[in-house]
Design a protein around this motif. Sequence first.
Motif, PDB file in Angstrom:
ATOM      1  N   PRO A  45     -22.676  75.710   5.818  1.00 37.80           N
ATOM      2  CA  PRO A  45     -23.983  75.596   6.481  1.00 37.80           C
ATOM      3  C   PRO A  45     -24.764  76.906   6.415  1.00 37.80           C
ATOM      4  N   GLU A  46     -26.056  76.802   6.140  1.00 37.51           N
ATOM      5  CA  GLU A  46     -26.897  77.995   6.008  1.00 37.51           C
ATOM      6  C   GLU A  46     -26.938  78.810   7.290  1.00 37.51           C
ATOM      7  N   THR A  47     -26.742  78.158   8.421  1.00 35.67           N
ATOM      8  CA  THR A  47     -26.750  78.898   9.686  1.00 35.67           C
ATOM      9  C   THR A  47     -25.702  80.003   9.698  1.00 35.67           C
ATOM     10  N   THR A  50     -26.938  82.883   6.668  1.00 34.50           N
ATOM     11  CA  THR A  50     -28.303  83.380   6.614  1.00 34.50           C
ATOM     12  C   THR A  50     -28.357  84.877   6.884  1.00 34.50           C
ATOM     13  N   ASP A 266     -24.916  71.102   9.588  1.00 31.99           N
ATOM     14  CA  ASP A 266     -26.026  71.412   8.697  1.00 31.99           C
ATOM     15  C   ASP A 266     -27.315  70.742   9.127  1.00 31.99           C
ATOM     16  N   SER A 267     -27.247  69.470   9.470  1.00 30.71           N
ATOM     17  CA  SER A 267     -28.464  68.718   9.770  1.00 30.71           C
ATOM     18  C   SER A 267     -29.135  69.188  11.048  1.00 30.71           C
ATOM     19  N   GLU A 268     -28.383  69.877  11.912  1.00 32.04           N
ATOM     20  CA  GLU A 268     -28.939  70.344  13.184  1.00 32.04           C
ATOM     21  C   GLU A 268     -29.219  71.844  13.178  1.00 32.04           C
ATOM     22  N   ASP A 269     -28.894  72.515  12.074  1.00 31.43           N
ATOM     23  CA  ASP A 269     -29.134  73.957  11.946  1.00 31.43           C
ATOM     24  C   ASP A 269     -28.519  74.751  13.090  1.00 31.43           C
ATOM     25  N   ALA A 330     -28.346  79.859  14.566  1.00 30.81           N
ATOM     26  CA  ALA A 330     -29.358  78.820  14.366  1.00 30.81           C
ATOM     27  C   ALA A 330     -29.950  78.980  12.969  1.00 30.81           C
ATOM     28  N   LYS A 331     -31.080  78.365  12.735  1.00 27.03           N
ATOM     29  CA  LYS A 331     -31.666  78.313  11.397  1.00 27.03           C
ATOM     30  C   LYS A 331     -31.850  79.694  10.783  1.00 27.03           C
ATOM     31  N   ASN A 332     -32.242  80.671  11.571  1.00 25.98           N
ATOM     32  CA  ASN A 332     -32.500  82.019  11.056  1.00 25.98           C
ATOM     33  C   ASN A 332     -31.318  82.961  11.212  1.00 25.98           C
TER      34      ASN A 332
END
Length: 371
Positions: A45-47, A50, A266-269, A330-332
């Motif tokens: 996951p990108e979270t 990142t 992944d879908s929820e970041d 989280a996403k960032n």
Amino acid sequence: MKTLNLNTLLIASSFLLLTMACDDALEQTSSGENIVPAKFKVDVPETLTTSPANGRTKNGLSKDELNGNEIYEALSAYIKIGEASAEIIEAIMTSIGNIGIHGVIFIAYESDDDGRVKNLTVTENSDFEGKTYQYQLTVTDADSESNDDGGKAMQVFWNLDPIEGIAILKPYNIDRVKDIDAGDAIYRIDYSEVETDGYEAHMIVSISNLPLANPLDDPYSIDNLKMFVGKTGDVVDVYGNSNHPNASFFTSDAGFTWSFVASGIDSEDIGVAEVGLPPNNLDETDRTVILEDYAIKTVFSDQISTVWPNLDQNLIDQYLTNTEAPGFFAKNGFVQGGTSPSADYDPLVLRIQDLTPYKPLDIKNLTVEFK
């Protein structure tokens, strides 16, 4: 603060072209569908990978900035190193697959990367580490085949239904120009789509002998890394260790592993991670010892008290910002440590309790080898 230099990982960009003269094929004994797997990794996951908000991914920390934020953000960079090596191996296999390999084959070609002749062979029914695989692919640097390493650049062992296998890569033998400083660095990916321990697919990334930076420039550089990545539905679990022989924090003690467990959706970041900083000679497999006895806050508190026994508690608290476990992403990227941003993270907090890093001493002594 320095940017993370992944030159030793991004070792195959032009190799991906694989402009082989298929007219030079000496043998191809079967025909049918392409036998090279198109998928050979599990996405993290990108979270959890990142870079920090300033856009820089770190390969070094500053003792003036050591706090929970730095440790967790560095973790994202180290996990990304493991994922990047898997991406490279999968991309190379995809490019090899584009040739259209259908069975046993031998091809000699001149590499567009370093201008050296490489040999590529595919054989059937190969045994490796006590298991028989349908196929083995080997790429060697032709003029180095008499060397101790056999000139091996890549070996892949795999079965097709379901897909499972092992891929091993030595950058130096792929490109003697771009990767002349890669030395004996070797990457290995164990990948399987056989359902195991509740995972639909999983991979294990192992890296040994990455060249270390000058400790004066970057005391936190990595030589070895091993991590597991398992996927079930939309949830991905990650655990492992990265070895940092020259790393130190507040005292002169050197040699630590970033030992971690993490889980993300992944879908929820969102993602959650727990990090321990044990010495890299720790001969221990117990989760409590690795992640709790050597938790970030515990290690930092003990070392700060040793060096500055009379330091004002307010200053200590500043150093210990976001050192509580777990860390939330989280996403960032990294958000905060200790306190959950929302109830959405609760299932992941529970999930990582069942994950345990590898033994730190095993990662310190990790060696990846070809067959």
